[in-house]
Write a protein that holds these residues in place. Structure first.
Motif, PDB file in Angstrom:
ATOM      1  N   LYS A  49       0.855  -1.199   0.000  1.00 17.42           N
ATOM      2  CA  LYS A  49       0.000   0.000   0.000  1.00 17.42           C
ATOM      3  C   LYS A  49       0.883   1.238   0.000  1.00 17.42           C
ATOM      4  O   LYS A  49       1.934   1.260   0.648  1.00 17.42           O
ATOM      5  CB  LYS A  49      -0.890   0.033   1.253  1.00 17.42           C
ATOM      6  CG  LYS A  49      -1.712  -1.229   1.478  1.00 17.42           C
ATOM      7  CD  LYS A  49      -2.815  -1.353   0.465  1.00 17.42           C
ATOM      8  CE  LYS A  49      -3.640  -2.595   0.763  1.00 17.42           C
ATOM      9  NZ  LYS A  49      -3.919  -3.380  -0.394  1.00 17.42           N
ATOM     10  N   PRO A  50       0.475   2.286  -0.708  1.00 11.90           N
ATOM     11  CA  PRO A  50       1.251   3.526  -0.681  1.00 11.90           C
ATOM     12  C   PRO A  50       1.380   4.039   0.758  1.00 11.90           C
ATOM     13  O   PRO A  50       0.451   3.953   1.554  1.00 11.90           O
ATOM     14  CB  PRO A  50       0.421   4.494  -1.525  1.00 11.90           C
ATOM     15  CG  PRO A  50      -0.387   3.616  -2.419  1.00 11.90           C
ATOM     16  CD  PRO A  50      -0.668   2.373  -1.623  1.00 11.90           C
ATOM     17  N   GLY A  51       2.576   4.541   1.073  1.00 14.48           N
ATOM     18  CA  GLY A  51       2.825   5.063   2.412  1.00 14.48           C
ATOM     19  C   GLY A  51       3.472   4.058   3.353  1.00 14.48           C
ATOM     20  O   GLY A  51       3.825   4.414   4.482  1.00 14.48           O
ATOM     21  N   MET A  52       3.651   2.800   2.922  1.00 15.97           N
ATOM     22  CA  MET A  52       4.311   1.811   3.766  1.00 15.97           C
ATOM     23  C   MET A  52       5.790   2.169   3.922  1.00 15.97           C
ATOM     24  O   MET A  52       6.405   2.719   3.010  1.00 15.97           O
ATOM     25  CB  MET A  52       4.194   0.411   3.161  1.00 15.97           C
ATOM     26  CG  MET A  52       2.792  -0.161   3.184  1.00 15.97           C
ATOM     27  SD  MET A  52       2.680  -1.762   2.350  1.00 15.97           S
ATOM     28  CE  MET A  52       3.349  -2.841   3.590  1.00 15.97           C
ATOM     29  N   SER A  53       6.357   1.849   5.080  1.00 15.58           N
ATOM     30  CA  SER A  53       7.770   2.123   5.315  1.00 15.58           C
ATOM     31  C   SER A  53       8.623   1.075   4.600  1.00 15.58           C
ATOM     32  O   SER A  53       8.129   0.039   4.149  1.00 15.58           O
ATOM     33  CB  SER A  53       8.069   2.103   6.815  1.00 15.58           C
ATOM     34  OG  SER A  53       7.923   0.790   7.320  1.00 15.58           O
ATOM     35  N   PHE A  97      10.517   4.731  -3.438  1.00 15.64           N
ATOM     36  CA  PHE A  97      10.177   5.358  -2.164  1.00 15.64           C
ATOM     37  C   PHE A  97      10.375   6.864  -2.269  1.00 15.64           C
ATOM     38  O   PHE A  97      11.188   7.348  -3.064  1.00 15.64           O
ATOM     39  CB  PHE A  97      11.081   4.820  -1.049  1.00 15.64           C
ATOM     40  CG  PHE A  97      10.897   3.358  -0.768  1.00 15.64           C
ATOM     41  CD1 PHE A  97       9.917   2.926   0.101  1.00 15.64           C
ATOM     42  CD2 PHE A  97      11.716   2.417  -1.369  1.00 15.64           C
ATOM     43  CE1 PHE A  97       9.751   1.584   0.364  1.00 15.64           C
ATOM     44  CE2 PHE A  97      11.554   1.076  -1.114  1.00 15.64           C
ATOM     45  CZ  PHE A  97      10.570   0.650  -0.245  1.00 15.64           C
ATOM     46  N   GLU A  98       9.628   7.587  -1.450  1.00 20.37           N
ATOM     47  CA  GLU A  98       9.803   9.029  -1.324  1.00 20.37           C
ATOM     48  C   GLU A  98       9.722   9.358   0.160  1.00 20.37           C
ATOM     49  O   GLU A  98       8.724   9.045   0.815  1.00 20.37           O
ATOM     50  CB  GLU A  98       8.716   9.770  -2.107  1.00 20.37           C
ATOM     51  CG  GLU A  98       8.975  11.255  -2.219  1.00 20.37           C
ATOM     52  CD  GLU A  98       7.973  11.932  -3.133  1.00 20.37           C
ATOM     53  OE1 GLU A  98       7.284  12.846  -2.652  1.00 20.37           O
ATOM     54  OE2 GLU A  98       7.881  11.517  -4.306  1.00 20.37           O
ATOM     55  N   ASP A  99      10.780   9.937   0.690  1.00 23.26           N
ATOM     56  CA  ASP A  99      10.894  10.251   2.123  1.00 23.26           C
ATOM     57  C   ASP A  99      10.724   8.996   2.982  1.00 23.26           C
ATOM     58  O   ASP A  99      10.099   9.031   4.043  1.00 23.26           O
ATOM     59  CB  ASP A  99       9.869  11.315   2.533  1.00 23.26           C
ATOM     60  CG  ASP A  99      10.089  12.632   1.809  1.00 23.26           C
ATOM     61  OD1 ASP A  99      11.266  12.967   1.539  1.00 23.26           O
ATOM     62  OD2 ASP A  99       9.109  13.308   1.496  1.00 23.26           O
ATOM     63  N   LYS A 101       8.929   6.366   2.441  1.00 22.60           N
ATOM     64  CA  LYS A 101       7.611   5.736   2.318  1.00 22.60           C
ATOM     65  C   LYS A 101       7.396   5.260   0.886  1.00 22.60           C
ATOM     66  O   LYS A 101       7.873   5.886  -0.060  1.00 22.60           O
ATOM     67  CB  LYS A 101       6.491   6.734   2.691  1.00 22.60           C
ATOM     68  CG  LYS A 101       6.615   7.320   4.079  1.00 22.60           C
ATOM     69  CD  LYS A 101       6.382   6.281   5.125  1.00 22.60           C
ATOM     70  CE  LYS A 101       6.491   6.902   6.518  1.00 22.60           C
ATOM     71  NZ  LYS A 101       6.450   5.918   7.567  1.00 22.60           N
ATOM     72  N   ASN A 103       6.113   4.923  -2.590  1.00 20.32           N
ATOM     73  CA  ASN A 103       5.473   5.901  -3.456  1.00 20.32           C
ATOM     74  C   ASN A 103       4.789   5.224  -4.636  1.00 20.32           C
ATOM     75  O   ASN A 103       3.599   5.441  -4.880  1.00 20.32           O
ATOM     76  CB  ASN A 103       6.516   6.910  -3.951  1.00 20.32           C
ATOM     77  CG  ASN A 103       5.919   8.015  -4.786  1.00 20.32           C
ATOM     78  OD1 ASN A 103       4.742   8.314  -4.676  1.00 20.32           O
ATOM     79  ND2 ASN A 103       6.732   8.623  -5.631  1.00 20.32           N
ATOM     80  N   ARG A 104       5.523   4.381  -5.385  1.00 20.36           N
ATOM     81  CA  ARG A 104       4.939   3.727  -6.557  1.00 20.36           C
ATOM     82  C   ARG A 104       5.686   2.458  -6.882  1.00 20.36           C
ATOM     83  O   ARG A 104       6.785   2.216  -6.391  1.00 20.36           O
ATOM     84  CB  ARG A 104       4.926   4.666  -7.757  1.00 20.36           C
ATOM     85  CG  ARG A 104       6.279   5.039  -8.280  1.00 20.36           C
ATOM     86  CD  ARG A 104       6.170   6.078  -9.395  1.00 20.36           C
ATOM     87  NE  ARG A 104       7.482   6.539  -9.813  1.00 20.36           N
ATOM     88  CZ  ARG A 104       8.146   6.060 -10.849  1.00 20.36           C
ATOM     89  NH1 ARG A 104       7.615   5.126 -11.600  1.00 20.36           N
ATOM     90  NH2 ARG A 104       9.337   6.536 -11.161  1.00 20.36           N
TER      91      ARG A 104
END
Length: 116
Positions: A49-53, A97-99, A101, A103-104
């Motif tokens: 899921k988007p936002g996963m570490s 990842f972005e920051d 998390k 992202n895609r």
């Protein structure tokens, strides 16, 4: 003369024995299945899921096969399997990842509804 002929034929027979492999009619030799990389199923990708570490993604997919020090926010998962008499099965999944998390996703196995 016989001695020279014998000294010549012994190495010839020894060397020719290395190249000959007897075949039994009707029997195919065993071929091992070769598997490389991280196996990624569609069910595993569906759990993302988007936002996963990064740690959560690593728990779902495992350790990435390729990580690049110049692109720390990109993980590449590459997998291929080769069975005897069958076509090679190959998959690639790239996780961005972005920051820190998720992202895609990009690649062969992408979850339905994932952004590309």
């Amino acid at each position: 003369m016989r001695m020279r002929l014998g000294l010549f034929l012994i190495p010839v027979f020894l060397l020719s024995g290395c190249s000959y492999v007897p075949r039994i009619p009707g029997v195919t030799p065993f071929r091992i299945e070769i598997q490389q990389g991280n196996y990624i199923s569609q069910e595993m990708v569906a759990q993302l899921k988007p936002g996963m570490s990064k740690e959560q993604v690593r728990l779902v997919l495992g350790t990435p096969l390729l990580t690049d020090i110049f692109h720390a926010d990109r993980w590449d998962y590459i997998y291929w399997r080769e069975k005897a008499g069958e076509k090679r099965e190959q998959r690639k999944l790239t996780v961005f990842f972005e920051d820190g998390k998720l992202n895609r996703l990009d690649g062969d196995a992408v979850a339905a509804g994932a952004t590309q």
